[in-house]
Design a protein around this motif. Sequence first.
Motif, PDB file in Angstrom:
ATOM      1  N   VAL A   1     -21.403 -30.465  18.950  1.00 32.90           N
ATOM      2  CA  VAL A   1     -22.018 -31.750  18.607  1.00 32.90           C
ATOM      3  C   VAL A   1     -23.113 -32.134  19.617  1.00 32.90           C
ATOM      4  CG1 VAL A   1     -20.306 -33.150  19.859  1.00 32.90           C
ATOM      5  CG2 VAL A   1     -21.515 -34.119  17.898  1.00 32.90           C
ATOM      6  N   SER A   2     -24.245 -32.589  19.084  1.00 31.62           N
ATOM      7  CA  SER A   2     -25.354 -32.970  19.971  1.00 31.62           C
ATOM      8  C   SER A   2     -25.919 -34.346  19.638  1.00 31.62           C
ATOM      9  CB  SER A   2     -26.466 -31.925  19.893  1.00 31.62           C
ATOM     10  OG  SER A   2     -26.960 -31.821  18.563  1.00 31.62           O
ATOM     11  N   ILE A   3     -25.322 -35.004  18.641  1.00 25.90           N
ATOM     12  CA  ILE A   3     -25.900 -36.281  18.203  1.00 25.90           C
ATOM     13  C   ILE A   3     -25.890 -37.316  19.332  1.00 25.90           C
ATOM     14  CG2 ILE A   3     -23.714 -37.151  17.210  1.00 25.90           C
ATOM     15  CD1 ILE A   3     -27.290 -37.750  15.852  1.00 25.90           C
TER      16      ILE A   3
ATOM     17  N   PHE B   1     -26.812 -37.019  22.255  1.00 22.74           N
ATOM     18  CA  PHE B   1     -28.080 -37.042  23.012  1.00 22.74           C
ATOM     19  C   PHE B   1     -29.315 -36.828  22.146  1.00 22.74           C
ATOM     20  CE2 PHE B   1     -25.931 -32.940  23.735  1.00 22.74           C
ATOM     21  CZ  PHE B   1     -26.869 -32.013  23.299  1.00 22.74           C
ATOM     22  N   ASP B   2     -29.198 -35.998  21.063  1.00 21.15           N
ATOM     23  CA  ASP B   2     -30.453 -35.763  20.328  1.00 21.15           C
ATOM     24  C   ASP B   2     -30.783 -36.894  19.356  1.00 21.15           C
ATOM     25  OD1 ASP B   2     -28.914 -35.091  18.074  1.00 21.15           O
ATOM     26  OD2 ASP B   2     -29.234 -32.927  18.291  1.00 21.15           O
ATOM     27  N   ARG B   3     -29.941 -37.937  19.340  1.00 28.01           N
ATOM     28  CA  ARG B   3     -30.339 -39.133  18.580  1.00 28.01           C
ATOM     29  C   ARG B   3     -31.631 -39.719  19.132  1.00 28.01           C
ATOM     30  NH1 ARG B   3     -25.588 -43.311  19.196  1.00 28.01           N
ATOM     31  NH2 ARG B   3     -27.208 -44.856  18.789  1.00 28.01           N
TER      32      ARG B   3
ATOM     33  N   GLU C   1     -23.068 -33.428  13.325  1.00 27.12           N
ATOM     34  CA  GLU C   1     -23.520 -32.600  14.437  1.00 27.12           C
ATOM     35  C   GLU C   1     -24.749 -33.099  15.180  1.00 27.12           C
ATOM     36  OE1 GLU C   1     -23.751 -28.336  13.494  1.00 27.12           O
ATOM     37  OE2 GLU C   1     -25.200 -28.082  15.119  1.00 27.12           O
ATOM     38  N   ASP C   2     -25.914 -33.053  14.525  1.00 27.22           N
ATOM     39  CA  ASP C   2     -27.129 -33.389  15.271  1.00 27.22           C
ATOM     40  C   ASP C   2     -27.981 -34.394  14.495  1.00 27.22           C
ATOM     41  OD1 ASP C   2     -28.410 -31.864  13.288  1.00 27.22           O
ATOM     42  OD2 ASP C   2     -28.670 -30.118  14.592  1.00 27.22           O
ATOM     43  N   ILE C   3     -29.093 -34.770  15.068  1.00 27.79           N
ATOM     44  CA  ILE C   3     -29.938 -35.793  14.458  1.00 27.79           C
ATOM     45  C   ILE C   3     -30.512 -35.331  13.124  1.00 27.79           C
ATOM     46  CG2 ILE C   3     -31.991 -35.072  15.798  1.00 27.79           C
ATOM     47  CD1 ILE C   3     -31.128 -38.660  14.574  1.00 27.79           C
TER      48      ILE C   3
ATOM     49  N   ARG D   1     -33.734 -25.947  10.578  1.00 31.55           N
ATOM     50  CA  ARG D   1     -33.532 -26.777  11.760  1.00 31.55           C
ATOM     51  C   ARG D   1     -34.210 -26.151  12.979  1.00 31.55           C
ATOM     52  NH1 ARG D   1     -27.695 -27.981  13.257  1.00 31.55           N
ATOM     53  NH2 ARG D   1     -27.274 -26.125  12.039  1.00 31.55           N
ATOM     54  N   ASN D   2     -34.466 -24.848  12.894  1.00 27.15           N
ATOM     55  CA  ASN D   2     -35.075 -24.195  14.057  1.00 27.15           C
ATOM     56  C   ASN D   2     -36.503 -24.679  14.309  1.00 27.15           C
ATOM     57  OD1 ASN D   2     -32.692 -22.876  14.237  1.00 27.15           O
ATOM     58  ND2 ASN D   2     -33.447 -20.903  13.475  1.00 27.15           N
ATOM     59  N   ASP D   3     -37.315 -24.719  13.255  1.00 22.56           N
ATOM     60  CA  ASP D   3     -38.666 -25.264  13.484  1.00 22.56           C
ATOM     61  C   ASP D   3     -38.624 -26.780  13.571  1.00 22.56           C
ATOM     62  OD1 ASP D   3     -38.160 -25.385  10.723  1.00 22.56           O
ATOM     63  OD2 ASP D   3     -40.267 -25.150  10.163  1.00 22.56           O
ATOM     64  N   GLN D   4     -37.618 -27.377  12.918  1.00 25.88           N
ATOM     65  CA  GLN D   4     -37.488 -28.838  12.961  1.00 25.88           C
ATOM     66  C   GLN D   4     -37.212 -29.324  14.386  1.00 25.88           C
ATOM     67  OE1 GLN D   4     -34.540 -30.124  10.165  1.00 25.88           O
ATOM     68  NE2 GLN D   4     -35.011 -32.293  10.393  1.00 25.88           N
ATOM     69  N   VAL D   5     -36.255 -28.688  15.041  1.00 29.76           N
ATOM     70  CA  VAL D   5     -35.912 -29.141  16.395  1.00 29.76           C
ATOM     71  C   VAL D   5     -37.023 -28.782  17.371  1.00 29.76           C
ATOM     72  CG1 VAL D   5     -34.594 -27.126  17.222  1.00 29.76           C
ATOM     73  CG2 VAL D   5     -34.031 -29.405  18.059  1.00 29.76           C
ATOM     74  N   ALA D   6     -37.659 -27.627  17.145  1.00 34.25           N
ATOM     75  CA  ALA D   6     -38.776 -27.246  18.027  1.00 34.25           C
ATOM     76  C   ALA D   6     -39.877 -28.294  17.923  1.00 34.25           C
ATOM     77  CB  ALA D   6     -39.304 -25.867  17.656  1.00 34.25           C
TER      78      ALA D   6
ATOM     79  N   THR E   1     -34.816 -14.806  18.446  1.00 36.44           N
ATOM     80  CA  THR E   1     -35.580 -16.053  18.550  1.00 36.44           C
ATOM     81  C   THR E   1     -34.632 -17.179  18.964  1.00 36.44           C
ATOM     82  OG1 THR E   1     -35.277 -16.438  16.163  1.00 36.44           O
ATOM     83  CG2 THR E   1     -37.366 -15.454  16.891  1.00 36.44           C
ATOM     84  N   TYR E   2     -34.196 -17.997  18.019  1.00 36.77           N
ATOM     85  CA  TYR E   2     -33.350 -19.137  18.372  1.00 36.77           C
ATOM     86  C   TYR E   2     -31.939 -18.707  18.734  1.00 36.77           C
ATOM     87  CZ  TYR E   2     -30.785 -23.526  18.106  1.00 36.77           C
ATOM     88  OH  TYR E   2     -29.993 -24.602  18.408  1.00 36.77           O
ATOM     89  N   SER E   3     -31.399 -19.277  19.788  1.00 34.22           N
ATOM     90  CA  SER E   3     -29.968 -19.204  20.093  1.00 34.22           C
ATOM     91  C   SER E   3     -29.503 -20.613  20.389  1.00 34.22           C
ATOM     92  CB  SER E   3     -29.692 -18.324  21.314  1.00 34.22           C
ATOM     93  OG  SER E   3     -30.013 -16.982  21.022  1.00 34.22           O
ATOM     94  N   LYS E   4     -28.236 -20.866  20.118  1.00 33.12           N
ATOM     95  CA  LYS E   4     -27.739 -22.238  20.253  1.00 33.12           C
ATOM     96  C   LYS E   4     -27.780 -22.724  21.691  1.00 33.12           C
ATOM     97  CE  LYS E   4     -26.222 -25.797  17.861  1.00 33.12           C
ATOM     98  NZ  LYS E   4     -25.366 -25.744  16.674  1.00 33.12           N
ATOM     99  N   ASP E   5     -27.864 -21.795  22.631  1.00 28.62           N
ATOM    100  CA  ASP E   5     -28.056 -22.204  24.035  1.00 28.62           C
ATOM    101  C   ASP E   5     -29.174 -23.245  24.142  1.00 28.62           C
ATOM    102  OD1 ASP E   5     -27.432 -19.370  23.579  1.00 28.62           O
ATOM    103  OD2 ASP E   5     -27.297 -19.191  25.774  1.00 28.62           O
TER     104      ASP E   5
ATOM    105  N   ASP F   1     -31.454 -27.721  25.988  1.00 23.82           N
ATOM    106  CA  ASP F   1     -32.764 -28.038  26.568  1.00 23.82           C
ATOM    107  C   ASP F   1     -32.977 -29.546  26.745  1.00 23.82           C
ATOM    108  OD1 ASP F   1     -32.982 -28.727  23.878  1.00 23.82           O
ATOM    109  OD2 ASP F   1     -34.685 -27.427  23.436  1.00 23.82           O
ATOM    110  N   LYS F   2     -32.248 -30.335  25.941  1.00 30.19           N
ATOM    111  CA  LYS F   2     -32.624 -31.746  25.851  1.00 30.19           C
ATOM    112  C   LYS F   2     -32.098 -32.602  26.999  1.00 30.19           C
ATOM    113  CE  LYS F   2     -32.721 -30.909  21.040  1.00 30.19           C
ATOM    114  NZ  LYS F   2     -32.060 -29.594  21.297  1.00 30.19           N
ATOM    115  N   VAL F   3     -30.823 -32.451  27.307  1.00 30.06           N
ATOM    116  CA  VAL F   3     -30.229 -33.350  28.312  1.00 30.06           C
ATOM    117  C   VAL F   3     -30.986 -33.320  29.642  1.00 30.06           C
ATOM    118  CG1 VAL F   3     -28.168 -33.802  29.697  1.00 30.06           C
ATOM    119  CG2 VAL F   3     -27.965 -33.478  27.227  1.00 30.06           C
TER     120      VAL F   3
HETATM  121  N1  ARG Z   1     -28.998 -29.122  17.245  1.00 27.68           N
HETATM  122  C1  ARG Z   1     -29.762 -27.898  17.299  1.00 27.68           C
HETATM  123  C2  ARG Z   1     -30.565 -27.844  18.599  1.00 27.68           C
HETATM  124  O1  ARG Z   1     -30.714 -28.850  19.223  1.00 27.68           O
HETATM  125  C3  ARG Z   1     -30.698 -27.818  16.139  1.00 27.68           C
HETATM  126  C4  ARG Z   1     -31.075 -26.454  15.749  1.00 27.68           C
HETATM  127  C5  ARG Z   1     -29.942 -25.774  15.107  1.00 27.68           C
HETATM  128  N2  ARG Z   1     -30.307 -24.495  14.611  1.00 27.68           N
HETATM  129  C6  ARG Z   1     -29.412 -23.545  14.365  1.00 27.68           C
HETATM  130  N3  ARG Z   1     -29.844 -22.402  13.937  1.00 27.68           N
HETATM  131  N4  ARG Z   1     -28.148 -23.753  14.511  1.00 27.68           N
HETATM  132  O2  ARG Z   1     -31.035 -26.799  18.996  1.00 27.68           O
END
Ligand code: ARG
Length: 459
Positions: free
Chosen positions: A23-25, A27-29, A83-85, A110-115, A317-321, A325-327
């Motif tokens: 869950v990241s909501i 902080f990513d709210r 989960e997230d925003i 969500r990958n390009d969305q969060v980027a 490319t994207y990993s959940k790690d 990045d945000k906090v």
């Molecule tokens: N909450 C995720 C983040 O902050 C959004 C992207 C999720 N993408 C995924 N492939 N699970 O990175």
Amino acid sequence: AGQAMWGGRFTARPDALMQAINVSIGFDRRLAEQDLAGSRAHAAMLRKQGVISSEDEAAIQKGLEEIGREIAEGRFPFREEFEDIHMNVEARLAELIGPASGRLHTARSRNDQVALDFRLWVREACDRTLEQLRGLQRALVAKAEANAETLMPGFTHLQPAQPVTFGHHLMAYVEMFGRDASRFADARARMNESPLGAAALAGSPFPIDRHETAQALGFSAPMANSLDAVSDRDFALEALAAGSICATHLSRLAEEIVIWMTPQFGFVKLSDAFTTGSSIMPQKKNPDAAELVRGKAGRALAAFTQLSVVMKGLPLTYSKDMQEDKVPTFEAFDSLEVSLAAMTGMIADLEPVPERMAAAAGAGFSTATDLADWLVRKLDLPFRQAHHLTGAAVKRAEALGVDLPNLPLAELQGLEPRITGDVYEVLSPAASAASRKSYGGTAPDQVRAQAARWKEILK
Ligand code: ARG
């Protein structure tokens, strides 16, 4: 609620611990505004390109607008189960407008969305920081101009070195914060390309127009490689690097204020507005704000390290790690924001104590270099010999318990008979500072010229 966004492939609900770690909501709210802006641009583009109908787009825009109001008015239901925003907004949109909401995520991940969201946030943070840096510089320039002639000791090794002016000292920080500003501006320019439309990682088969969304969101261009777009966070790293250097500068200035405020130095006073008392020692007036600026620099420096460590081992490319990045980024910019504000307040508030500074400026044989220079100019001695002779004069003055300007002429002539009375003209701290007229030197006219140059820049 109940069914996860990806419910199709899944039969069981996630373990409670899965949700807890995922869950990241919480902080990513903070990306809500950016998320809505991205969705508005994306939906408008999808309609223009004929990917979704005008009716669906209108419903989506209306729903997004309502969500914007809910967020602004504190009515938006941020829910951990989503989960997230990004999924919170999407879920809420579904509740508000029904099935049309499901078309918003066409040609998007969500990958390009969060980027995108995070990039927009960091870009705004850079803009805010730039604005604040200008404010701090203005406060410093004003104080410097008012103190173009106020003498103080210049230090090396925190030992008295040569007299300088307080104005000159403050202008040194104007230069530093100026470079900080240019670093943020550079970072901003480099990060100003849009990742939207990279989709999950490979781009989209839909006829999307990435130039269109890039322009709508104020970017100079779309990013040229979809893998890069979703996998890199160097824009945040660069902003954090600029933030770390800026925090380092703030911390050094804070440290100087702490030193100047000690009764032993007594160079400056801060009003009650930026100091605190002690719960037990009634005499205390502590420079807590300066100490906290110094202390909070740790957060900015830590954030850069933290995000570097998160990124350094990730394959494309994207990993959940990357959700991590945000906090640190939020924390770094939050502490930078309050630090810049507090420092600007302290600089405006700070009152120099000219008598103390002038007295200190003349102490510690601070005009010894001026004596050596005089011997070079008037008697044509090689500088090394003049240095040696001056050292002997300092030794003599120390033995007699006087400062250089008060060392009797006979004593000087005992060391070098050709020394004449006009040597005293260069031995006062004021004369010493005024003589350093070389470009960028401490002479009051140089300080005024630099202050005027910056005032023009900061207009
Ligand atoms: N909450 C995720 C983040 O902050 C959004 C992207 C999720 N993408 C995924 N492939 N699970 O990175």
